[in-house]
Design an enzyme around this catalytic site. Structure first.
Site, PDB file in Angstrom:
ATOM      1  N   SER A  63       0.837  -1.200   0.000  1.00  0.00           N
ATOM      2  CA  SER A  63       0.000   0.000   0.000  1.00  0.00           C
ATOM      3  C   SER A  63       0.875   1.254   0.000  1.00  0.00           C
ATOM      4  O   SER A  63       1.681   1.442  -0.911  1.00  0.00           O
ATOM      5  CB  SER A  63      -0.954  -0.038   1.192  1.00  0.00           C
ATOM      6  N   HIS A  86      -8.306   0.878  -0.776  1.00  0.00           N
ATOM      7  CA  HIS A  86      -8.180  -0.022  -1.925  1.00  0.00           C
ATOM      8  C   HIS A  86      -9.531  -0.603  -2.338  1.00  0.00           C
ATOM      9  O   HIS A  86      -9.639  -1.762  -2.732  1.00  0.00           O
ATOM     10  CB  HIS A  86      -7.158  -1.126  -1.638  1.00  0.00           C
TER      11      HIS A  86
END
Length: 395
Positions: free
Chosen positions: A83, A190
């Site tokens: 991430s 996400h």
């Protein structure tokens, strides 16, 4: 490997305050306009969980640890980040200047915080159920919930609106999942719920200069190795609303070879926590893993590299390297962010004392006369004392 949001914890920077690499925090605070020293040493769990704080704090501490590792003369051959850790990986690879990287992480955190504030989203980690099962559970929950992280064969993170997220967790447990637990974050990252953050991030990406990566970066979106600077605006924009394919990235990393043909067998987690190393142990059990989050962990890394040089492709590929006395390196006089002189370019002639650039307030001048073969530090890269800046062929 660089961890992402959710790995942060209160006081995680305190062991580093007396280490020379703490200078990174000063530079990052200046670049972001934030007091990152406070976040790393004094912020409580609630303050640190806020997206705008968690992302900056995690990336900054990872850069402190990387700085300390590089001072030992240990360098990565391939990088990846989970991430927001992908931004740390880009800085580590030279694809992104230090100040530009901190600026992007600041903008990303603010944009994602704003997006999270208009939803009731969260994330849950599910263990004991494979990704396909979790994808089905999200679909059967019949709401705004999706797979957000493919972490390992045993671990998947799902994210979405709270009610749909709870239904998906109940379905997962009903078909045999071992456990569910909240992730220490402030939004459903996400997933499509982050789409309001896209415009701000895209504007920041459009004004950022990316460089060819010096080493491959294996990315979240496609699990493939990239070095082309033109790839990053699309990949980083896509990463915002699409799942992190970490398991696929690990499989890719486990099969990569360096230029000399040596297989990568030592995986180092750089930054807070230890979750990425645990995922390696699940997905690639034959690999050796080391987690470095405190100064004391540096000894474990040195032992791992020194104990078996075949573990690390950098060591294996450079044994017996031939050096030529006609070729010289100009090194940095101190730590800081490198800014090249405008005329310091490949093939340019230099005289003794020619200004090649600056590291912070220090000038970098050539002690040799000759010709520049190549610049070894990227504009905006944070370099260390003694790190090579330019490669010359002496007259």
């Amino acid at each position: 490997m660089f961890p992402g949001q959710g790995s942060q914890r209160p006081g995680m920077g305190r062991p580093w305050t007396d280490h020379p690499s703490w200078d990174v925090v000063v530079d990052a605070s200046e670049a972001s306009g934030r007091d990152l020293g406070h976040l790393l040493t004094e912020a409580d769990a609630r303050e640190l969980t806020e997206t705008r704080n968690a992302q900056l704090a995690t990336v900054t501490l990872s850069m402190v640890v990387l700085d300390a590792i590089e001072r030992l003369g240990i360098a990565p051959t391939t990088v990846a980040g989970h991430s927001v850790g992908e931004y740390t990986a880009l800085i580590a690879s030279g694809a992104l200047g230090f100040e530009d990287g901190i600026h992007l992480v600041t903008e990303r955190g603010e944009a994602m915080q704003a997006a999270a504030d208009i939803t009731t989203g969260s994330m849950m980690v599910v263990r004991g159920a494979d990704a396909d099962t979790m994808d089905i559970a999200c679909r059967l929950a019949d709401g705004d919930v999706w797979v957000a992280n493919y972490n390992s064969a045993d671990e998947t993170v799902i994210a979405g609106e709270l009610e749909a997220l709870e239904r998906a967790c109940e379905l997962a447990l009903s078909v045999g999942a071992r456990s569910v637990a909240p992730v220490d974050v402030g939004g459903a990252f996400h997933t499509p719920l982050m789409s309001p953050a896209r415009d701000r991030l895209r504007k920041a990406l459009a004004t950022t200069v990316f460089h060819p990566a010096e080493i491959p970066v294996v990315t979240n979106v496609d699990g493939r190795a990239h070095t082309d600077p033109d790839d990053w605006p699309v990949l980083l924009s896509a990463q915002l609303c699409n799942p992190v394919r970490w398991r696929q990235s690990l499989v890719r990393l486990g099969g990569l070879h360096d230029r000399g043909g040596a297989v990568e067998r030592l995986f180092v987690e750089i930054g807070p926590g230890g979750s990425l190393a645990a995922m390696i142990n699940q997905s690639l059990p034959s690999m050796t893993t080391v987690s470095v989050s405190r100064p004391a962990d540096l000894d474990h890394l040195v032992d791992a590299v020194a104990g078996d040089s075949a573990l690390h492709a950098f060591a294996a590929g450079h044994q017996g390297e031939q050096l030529y006395v006609s070729e010289r390196l100009v090194i940095s006089p101190g730590p800081g962010v490198f800014a090249p002189a405008s005329d310091a370019v490949e093939a340019a002639p230099v005289e003794v004392g020619t200004l090649l650039g600056r590291v912070g307030a220090d000038e970098v001048r050539s002690p040799f006369a000759g010709q520049i073969i190549g610049m070894l530090a990227q504009p905006g890269e944070r370099v260390q004392t003694g790190q090579p800046i330019a490669w010359l062929r002496a007259s």
